[in-house]
Design a protein around this motif. Structure first.
Motif, short mmCIF file in Angstrom:
data_model
loop_
_atom_site.label_atom_id
_atom_site.label_comp_id
_atom_site.label_asym_id
_atom_site.label_seq_id
_atom_site.Cartn_x
_atom_site.Cartn_y
_atom_site.Cartn_z
N VAL A 320 0.89 -1.17 -0.10
CA VAL A 320 0.02 0.02 0.10
C VAL A 320 0.88 1.28 -0.04
N ALA A 321 1.94 1.34 0.71
CA ALA A 321 2.87 2.40 0.86
C ALA A 321 3.17 2.73 -0.62
N THR A 322 3.58 1.80 -1.28
CA THR A 322 4.48 1.94 -2.68
C THR A 322 3.11 2.60 -3.68
N LEU A 323 1.86 2.25 -3.39
CA LEU A 323 0.80 2.90 -4.24
C LEU A 323 0.43 4.12 -3.65
N ALA A 324 0.57 4.37 -2.40
CA ALA A 324 0.29 5.67 -1.78
C ALA A 324 1.18 6.60 -2.15
N THR A 325 2.59 6.26 -2.24
CA THR A 325 3.51 7.07 -2.56
C THR A 325 3.31 7.71 -4.03
N GLY A 326 3.10 6.78 -4.89
CA GLY A 326 2.58 7.36 -6.28
C GLY A 326 1.39 8.18 -6.37
N ILE A 327 0.52 8.08 -5.44
CA ILE A 327 -0.82 8.91 -5.51
C ILE A 327 -1.00 10.09 -4.71
N ASN A 328 -0.27 9.84 -3.28
CA ASN A 328 -0.49 10.89 -2.15
C ASN A 328 -1.94 11.00 -1.98
N PRO A 329 -2.55 9.96 -1.27
CA PRO A 329 -3.88 10.10 -0.88
C PRO A 329 -3.93 10.82 0.35
N GLN A 330 -5.14 11.30 0.80
CA GLN A 330 -5.53 11.84 2.01
C GLN A 330 -5.34 10.63 3.38
N CYS A 331 -6.24 9.60 2.70
CA CYS A 331 -6.41 8.62 3.93
C CYS A 331 -6.42 7.16 3.20
N VAL A 332 -6.00 6.19 4.12
CA VAL A 332 -6.06 5.04 3.44
C VAL A 332 -7.07 4.37 4.40
N VAL A 333 -8.22 3.40 3.85
CA VAL A 333 -9.30 3.13 4.67
C VAL A 333 -9.22 1.54 4.52
N PRO A 364 -0.06 14.48 7.35
CA PRO A 364 0.34 12.88 7.29
C PRO A 364 -0.93 12.21 6.89
N LEU A 365 -0.34 10.95 6.38
CA LEU A 365 -1.43 10.25 5.72
C LEU A 365 -2.35 9.48 6.89
N GLU A 366 -3.41 9.37 6.89
CA GLU A 366 -4.05 8.65 7.86
C GLU A 366 -4.35 7.32 7.01
N VAL A 367 -4.16 6.12 8.38
CA VAL A 367 -4.74 4.78 8.10
C VAL A 367 -5.67 4.28 9.03
N VAL A 368 -6.73 4.18 8.68
CA VAL A 368 -8.14 3.90 9.60
C VAL A 368 -8.80 2.66 9.19
N VAL A 369 -9.71 2.14 10.14
CA VAL A 369 -10.70 0.91 9.48
C VAL A 369 -11.77 1.48 9.14
N GLY A 370 -12.15 0.91 7.97
CA GLY A 370 -13.36 1.39 7.39
C GLY A 370 -14.74 1.18 8.35
#
Ligand SMILES: [Zn+2]
Length: 403
Positions: A320-333, A364-370
């Motif tokens: 997921v980190a690789t994907l997030a580095t590529g697109i810079n999202p606000q959060c990961v659910v 900072p990127l947030e990583v939360v449970v859906g």
């Protein structure tokens, strides 16, 4: 969210009639997009004055296009304007590897009926679609609705889907379902438009429209279940990629000499964190288990099951980190069955994401449970059907708008 409309009003552009019609459309669009708004919120969302909103709402109530409901928000009573129930219903369908879920909802996003049904392992397309059609008709009957009140169906499949054709775009992922225009077949049986989409994509859409990523323009939804995938919402729109395989992190290679994956590649993430791999890891110590057993035991505190889920979280997090580095999202659910273990999965996943992603102290990127749990995919199918159906100012429905 929707392409701007072509003005089909025959009156002179800029005349009182065309202006009123444009305002009515704008208001109906806003009500539909948000599911339900108070008149004050409608004024803010449309840029119209509260007096104009009040007049148009009265007209639209009289025409049966919208209705009002009294709701209580933080102790205060408010009148919410929603699209009228008589405009119609949509169905969300999730075909999983082992179950089928059908949900009927109206345009206020209220679920009016739903049902789940187990499916045999390696179920075939023909029987699967028969069950979907029967279940939808059954639910419509149960709520006393006619079949022509069903305006659209969203269908979630555990495979990458080409949205133009509604076909699975990678062969072998869902055996027996290749080479068929799934959307067309179901659409013919139900005589209503069917929009087919990958389940992780729909989980992303649901968490964005109704759940943990509400208000986030760019988000990643990770689905940790029997298989592993991710869905992307960029600029409030679902990002499918050219052939519908964007976000397929389950098929990112992580062990070059690893086992052959069902996709035909070698050492994919899914061969390490998919249900088959997790259950195999526990076979010697715990005997034969199902994925549900592993989740239940991890929640109860069994160290072996917790370890397997936590390690999966760390492996998924790195991808997921690789994907997030590529697109810079606000959060990961994080969703899917494994997310029911909460921090057992999400703790190590978050740690791995934050360790590998470009650090950003400002945002900072947030990583939360859906928030939607295992209902995310079927609610995403509902969201897809709603987004794909436009409501005109006379209450008639128009299909085919791209989500
Ligand atoms: Zn693979």
């Amino acid at each position: 969210m929707y392409p701007s409309r072509v003005n089909t009003d025959r009156s002179t552009p800029g005349s009182q009639t065309s202006l009123r019609e444009a305002n009515r459309l704008r208001l109906v669009d806003a009500v539909k997009r948000f599911g339900g708004l108070t008149q004050v919120e409608l004024a803010a969302a449309t840029g119209l004055s509260t007096a104009t909103v009040s007049t148009i709402v009265k007209e639209l109530i009289a025409a049966g296009v919208v209705e009002t409901h009294t709701t209580s928000r933080s102790g205060r009573r408010a009148q919410k304007v929603t699209i009228a129930r008589r405009v119609g219903l949509v169905a969300g369908v999730q075909v999983g590897h082992r179950h089928l879920q059908v949900t009927l909802a109206d345009f206020s996003r209220t679920v009016v009926a739903e049902q789940q049904m187990p499916l045999p392992a390696e179920h075939r397309l023909d029987t699967g679609l028969d069950r979907v059609a029967l279940l939808i008709v059954d639910l419509l009957e149960r709520v006393g609705a006619q079949t022509d009140e069903l305006l659209a169906v969203g269908l979630a499949l555990p495979a990458p889907v080409d949205s133009a054709t509604g076909m699975i775009s990678v062969r072998g992922v869902l055996r027996g379902w290749d080479d068929t225009h799934i959307g067309q077949v179901l659409s013919k049986r139900l005589a209503t438009p069917v929009f087919v989409e990958n389940d992780a994509n729909l989980g992303a859409l649901a968490e964005h429209d109704f759940g943990a990523a509400r208000g986030a323009r760019d988000s990643i939804f990770v689905r940790a279940s029997y298989g592993t995938g991710a869905g992307l919402v960029l600029g409030d729109h679902l990002h499918r990629g050219y052939a519908g395989t964007a976000g397929e992190i389950g098929h990112v290679q992580i062990t070059p000499d690893g086992p052959i994956c069902r996709c035909g590649n070698r050492g994919c993430l899914e061969t390490v964190v998919g249900a088959t791999a997790l259950l195999e890891m526990l076979r010697t110590s715990h005997g034969p288990l199902t994925l549900r057993d592993v989740i239940a035991q991890a929640i109860e505190g069994d160290p072996g099951c917790r370890r397997v889920v936590a390690d999966a979280g760390a492996r998924i997090g790195a991808a997921v980190a690789t994907l997030a580095t590529g697109i810079n999202p606000q959060c990961v659910v994080v969703g899917g069955e494994l997310a029911e273990t909460g921090e057992v999965l999400v703790g190590p996943l978050r740690e791995a994401v934050l360790r590998h992603v470009v650090p950003n102290t400002l945002a900072p990127l947030e990583v939360v449970v859906g928030e939607l749990g295992t209902r995310a995919e079927v609610m995403g199918a509902v969201a897809l059907a709603l987004r794909s159906t436009d409501v005109a100012s006379d209450g008639s429905a128009v299909q085919g708008f791209a989500p």
